[in-house]
Design a protein around this motif. Structure first.
Motif, mmCIF file in Angstrom:
data_model
loop_
_atom_site.group_PDB
_atom_site.id
_atom_site.type_symbol
_atom_site.label_atom_id
_atom_site.label_comp_id
_atom_site.label_asym_id
_atom_site.label_seq_id
_atom_site.Cartn_x
_atom_site.Cartn_y
_atom_site.Cartn_z
ATOM 1 N N LEU A 12 1.002 -1.234 -0.568
ATOM 2 C CA LEU A 12 0.046 -0.404 0.150
ATOM 3 C C LEU A 12 0.999 0.600 -0.031
ATOM 4 C CD1 LEU A 12 -2.588 -1.281 3.092
ATOM 5 C CD2 LEU A 12 -2.894 -0.386 0.120
ATOM 6 N N GLY A 13 2.251 1.007 0.124
ATOM 7 C CA GLY A 13 3.035 2.004 0.176
ATOM 8 C C GLY A 13 2.655 3.440 1.775
ATOM 9 N N LEU A 14 2.416 2.445 2.721
ATOM 10 C CA LEU A 14 2.879 2.966 3.973
ATOM 11 C C LEU A 14 3.903 2.951 4.506
ATOM 12 C CD1 LEU A 14 -1.329 2.346 4.762
ATOM 13 C CD2 LEU A 14 -0.064 4.332 4.354
ATOM 14 N N ILE A 15 4.556 1.942 4.292
ATOM 15 C CA ILE A 15 6.013 1.889 4.338
ATOM 16 C C ILE A 15 6.647 1.351 3.784
ATOM 17 C CG2 ILE A 15 7.464 -0.740 5.832
ATOM 18 C CD1 ILE A 15 4.879 -0.774 7.405
ATOM 19 N N LYS A 16 8.035 1.589 3.614
ATOM 20 C CA LYS A 16 8.617 2.047 2.425
ATOM 21 C C LYS A 16 9.189 0.701 2.868
ATOM 22 C CE LYS A 16 11.815 5.112 0.075
ATOM 23 N NZ LYS A 16 12.347 4.263 -0.744
ATOM 24 N N PRO A 17 9.671 -0.385 1.575
ATOM 25 C CA PRO A 17 10.003 -1.475 1.532
ATOM 26 C C PRO A 17 11.616 -1.310 1.739
ATOM 27 C CG PRO A 17 9.236 -1.470 -0.218
ATOM 28 C CD PRO A 17 8.951 -0.848 0.394
ATOM 29 N N ASP A 18 12.635 -1.957 2.249
ATOM 30 C CA ASP A 18 14.097 -1.950 1.516
ATOM 31 C C ASP A 18 14.392 -2.422 0.687
ATOM 32 O OD1 ASP A 18 14.496 -1.402 4.626
ATOM 33 O OD2 ASP A 18 14.958 -3.413 5.138
ATOM 34 N N LYS A 19 13.934 -3.007 0.294
ATOM 35 C CA LYS A 19 14.228 -3.974 -1.559
ATOM 36 C C LYS A 19 13.118 -4.513 -2.122
ATOM 37 C CE LYS A 19 17.357 -7.239 -2.794
ATOM 38 N NZ LYS A 19 18.827 -8.034 -2.649
ATOM 39 N N GLY A 20 12.947 -4.545 -3.458
ATOM 40 C CA GLY A 20 11.793 -5.092 -3.968
ATOM 41 C C GLY A 20 11.339 -4.260 -4.924
ATOM 42 N N ILE A 21 10.170 -5.187 -5.291
ATOM 43 C CA ILE A 21 9.619 -4.686 -6.588
ATOM 44 C C ILE A 21 7.901 -4.252 -6.985
ATOM 45 C CG2 ILE A 21 9.181 -4.099 -9.096
ATOM 46 C CD1 ILE A 21 12.153 -4.771 -9.818
ATOM 47 N N ILE A 22 7.012 -3.963 -7.019
ATOM 48 C CA ILE A 22 5.923 -3.751 -6.582
ATOM 49 C C ILE A 22 5.092 -2.962 -7.347
ATOM 50 C CG2 ILE A 22 3.855 -3.467 -5.210
ATOM 51 C CD1 ILE A 22 5.451 -2.374 -2.425
ATOM 52 N N SER A 23 4.647 -4.050 -8.652
ATOM 53 C CA SER A 23 3.535 -3.065 -9.628
ATOM 54 C C SER A 23 2.399 -3.317 -9.612
ATOM 55 C CB SER A 23 4.265 -3.789 -10.998
ATOM 56 O OG SER A 23 4.494 -4.999 -11.568
ATOM 57 N N PHE A 24 1.291 -2.392 -9.818
ATOM 58 C CA PHE A 24 -0.285 -2.792 -10.065
ATOM 59 C C PHE A 24 -0.488 -2.603 -11.524
ATOM 60 C CE2 PHE A 24 0.645 -0.902 -6.236
ATOM 61 C CZ PHE A 24 -0.028 -1.189 -4.997
ATOM 62 N N ASP A 25 -0.350 -3.525 -11.817
ATOM 63 C CA ASP A 25 -0.731 -4.308 -13.778
ATOM 64 C C ASP A 25 0.366 -3.106 -14.203
ATOM 65 O OD1 ASP A 25 -3.339 -5.178 -13.492
ATOM 66 O OD2 ASP A 25 -4.696 -2.994 -12.405
ATOM 67 N N GLY A 26 1.577 -3.546 -13.896
ATOM 68 C CA GLY A 26 2.492 -3.059 -15.030
ATOM 69 C C GLY A 26 3.401 -1.781 -14.921
ATOM 70 N N ARG A 27 2.398 -0.628 -13.661
ATOM 71 C CA ARG A 27 3.020 0.322 -13.519
ATOM 72 C C ARG A 27 3.574 0.433 -11.863
ATOM 73 N NH1 ARG A 27 -3.079 2.845 -12.775
ATOM 74 N NH2 ARG A 27 -3.665 1.269 -12.040
ATOM 75 N N ILE A 28 5.422 0.477 -12.311
ATOM 76 C CA ILE A 28 6.214 -0.389 -11.354
ATOM 77 C C ILE A 28 6.321 0.915 -9.644
ATOM 78 C CG2 ILE A 28 8.875 -0.864 -10.325
ATOM 79 C CD1 ILE A 28 8.281 -1.943 -13.581
#
Lengths: 257, 245
Positions: free
Chosen positions: A48-64
């Motif tokens: 949800l973007g409420l916590i900033k991960p240290d590493k990794g990729i999150i994409s919403f229907d291809g939008r990173i």
């Protein structure tokens, strides 16, 4: 579809997420399960973007997510509906004002159109005639339904629910589960539910991911749960006598539906 | 540690000062905050100002008992004390207590009950939405509130002076007009604007970044009042040095 690749997160040197990858499919109720402290909430809040991960990729229907500007992220968030564990209703607003809030912030609808939409979503969550009440004046189960109504009022593409059944009686919990499932199908949303409620998993779990100690331990659907020999999953899911018995019966029959 | 806090506070202000996403909602919130932070404080501010004005008059009259000193100096000393220091600085410290704890605890409660997370995931700039209306309300309304305080303080001095017979009405009125400098009022209102800025933003900072539960919200409210008061005292000294020396 939401894709998560190699998500890592630590707090004060303690690793909570240790390289989790997952795909959450559109039109399905995707469930993240695990014991308390397994990293479920951190995982969900990272997506949800409420916590900033240290590493990794999150994409919403291809939008990173990591490659988006703050404004682009805000735009994506308008496509997201969230039901928080504690409901997170604005306690200084009435139920109607709570549900209207996203429409007031992000749409140009007329007051009549907003009112109509509020009544529509309240009807969908089987809750009518509470428009002028404040969150503190209604029960926990009703608050959960209001939170769900607010989450779906702008027809979200992505619906997140954190422990939607916590603190609810079994009957209300099943009503909430079925509501979420119906809404997922009706709006073709990508639904992600964080839970450790076994009834929910068996009721609406179409894709299930088990987290343990920050790792993904198992992935499958609810029918596969009965036939897996994953010790962590069996230990978590079939810890009660009732579910042990259910497992025996399902295995004897050879299928679960 | 302090540098980190100041940096985080500055970053918070950067978000606060962004253009409101929906001006209509901003103005609705602004008027609500004027009522909550300002209008609801008028009664207490007026009450305190009236009686402190009276006390200042009595104390000044007692200290100017020498028959060679003109009684008009009682009114003169009262108005100077009220306008230069009591109304802008001490009423602001009182407001830091009342309003500061209110802001820190309401925003802090929103934080721990995930209401701020709910705003963020909806795509609302939560800092701008929650803090800017409070800030604008405080900065625009407090000069008005302090002006009321000045008037009631001086009026309280006149009433008490008359009631006790320590100073005649005409002496008091002559005294408050004696070498009256309008720059004093300007100086007081400039200070008030700075103090209002701190009263709105420092408690908002403590509330917004609170972690934990209700106990931590209570602690945040206390910290907010302490640091707002400290900031007011320090800025009071700096502004006085700059404007009056």
């Amino acid at each position: 579809m939401i894709e998560v690749k190699n998500l890592y997160k630590s707090f004060d040197g303690k690793a909570v997420l240790k390289g989790i990858s997952a795909v959450f499919e559109t039109g399905k109720t995707n469930m993240i399960i695990g014991r308390s402290g397994s990293g479920k909430t951190v995982f969900l809040k990272s997506i949800l973007g409420l916590i900033k991960p240290d590493k990794g990729i999150i994409s919403f229907d291809g939008r990173i997510w990591e490659q988006m500007s703050a404004e682009e992220k805000r735009q994506i968030r308008k496509e997201v509906g969230v039901v928080f564990q504690g409901n997170a209703l604005f306690d200084s607003m009435t139920i109607e004002e709570n549900i209207k809030f996203p429409m007031r912030m992000f749409t140009q609808l007329s007051p009549e159109e907003k009112k109509k939409r509020v009544n529509e979503v309240l009807e969908q969550v089987n809750l009518e005639g509470v428009n002028d009440k404040y969150p503190a004046e209604i029960s926990g189960g009703m608050q959960k339904r209001v939170a769900l109504a607010r989450a779906i009022v702008l027809y979200p593409k992505y619906l997140f629910c954190d422990e939607p059944n916590s603190g609810l009686d079994p009957k209300t919990a099943i009503i909430i589960d079925n509501l979420i499932h119906d809404l997922t199908i009706r709006y073709n949303t990508t639904t992600v539910i964080n839970t450790h409620d076994m009834n929910s998993i068996m009721e609406i779990g179409e894709k299930i991911i088990l987290l343990k100690d920050g790792h993904k331990q198992w992935e499958g659907d609810k029918s596969e749960i009965f036939f897996t020999d994953n010790p962590d999953l069996n230990d978590f899911v079939f810890s009660s006598a009732l579910f042990k018995k259910v497992k025996e019966l399902v295995q004897k029959e050879g299928h679960f539906d | 540690m302090y540098l980190e806090t100041i940096g985080k506070y500055a970053l918070m202000l950067k978000e606060v000062f962004k253009k409101p996403q929906k001006p209509k909602i901003f103005w609705e919130n602004y008027f609500k905050e004027v009522e909550d932070l300002g209008i609801k404080s008028i009664g207490l501010v007026g009450f305190i100002s009236f009686f402190i004005g009276g006390v200042v008059t009595i104390q000044t009259a007692r200290n100017l008992s020498n028959p060679l000193i003109d009684k008009l100096y009682i009114g003169y000393a009262t108005i100077k004390s009220i306008i230069l220091e009591f109304s802008p600085t001490f009423i602001s410290i009182i407001l830091a207590g009342i309003v500061g704890s209110y802001i820190a605890s309401t925003i802090g409660t929103m934080r721990i009950t995930e209401q701020i997370d709910a705003l963020d995931v909806m795509g609302v700039n939560s800092l701008n939405y929650l803090v800017l209306p409070k800030l604008v309300a405080a900065v625009t309304f407090y000069p008005f509130l302090i002006t009321i305080s000045m008037f009631l303080g001086v009026f309280g001095g006149w009433v008490v002076g008359n009631m006790t017979g320590m100073v005649l009405s005409e002496d008091y009125l002559k005294g408050i007009r004696y070498s009256f400098d309008s720059f004093d009022v300007f100086y007081a209102l400039i200070k008030t604007v700075f103090f209002a800025f701190f009263i709105a933003t420092i408690p908002a900072y403590y509330g917004y970044y609170v972690k934990g539960g209700s106990l931590e919200v209570g602690r945040a409210a206390t910290q907010a009042v302490i640091w707002t008061s400290v900031s007011i005292i320090i800025v009071n000294y700096i502004l006085t040095q700059l404007l009056l020396s």
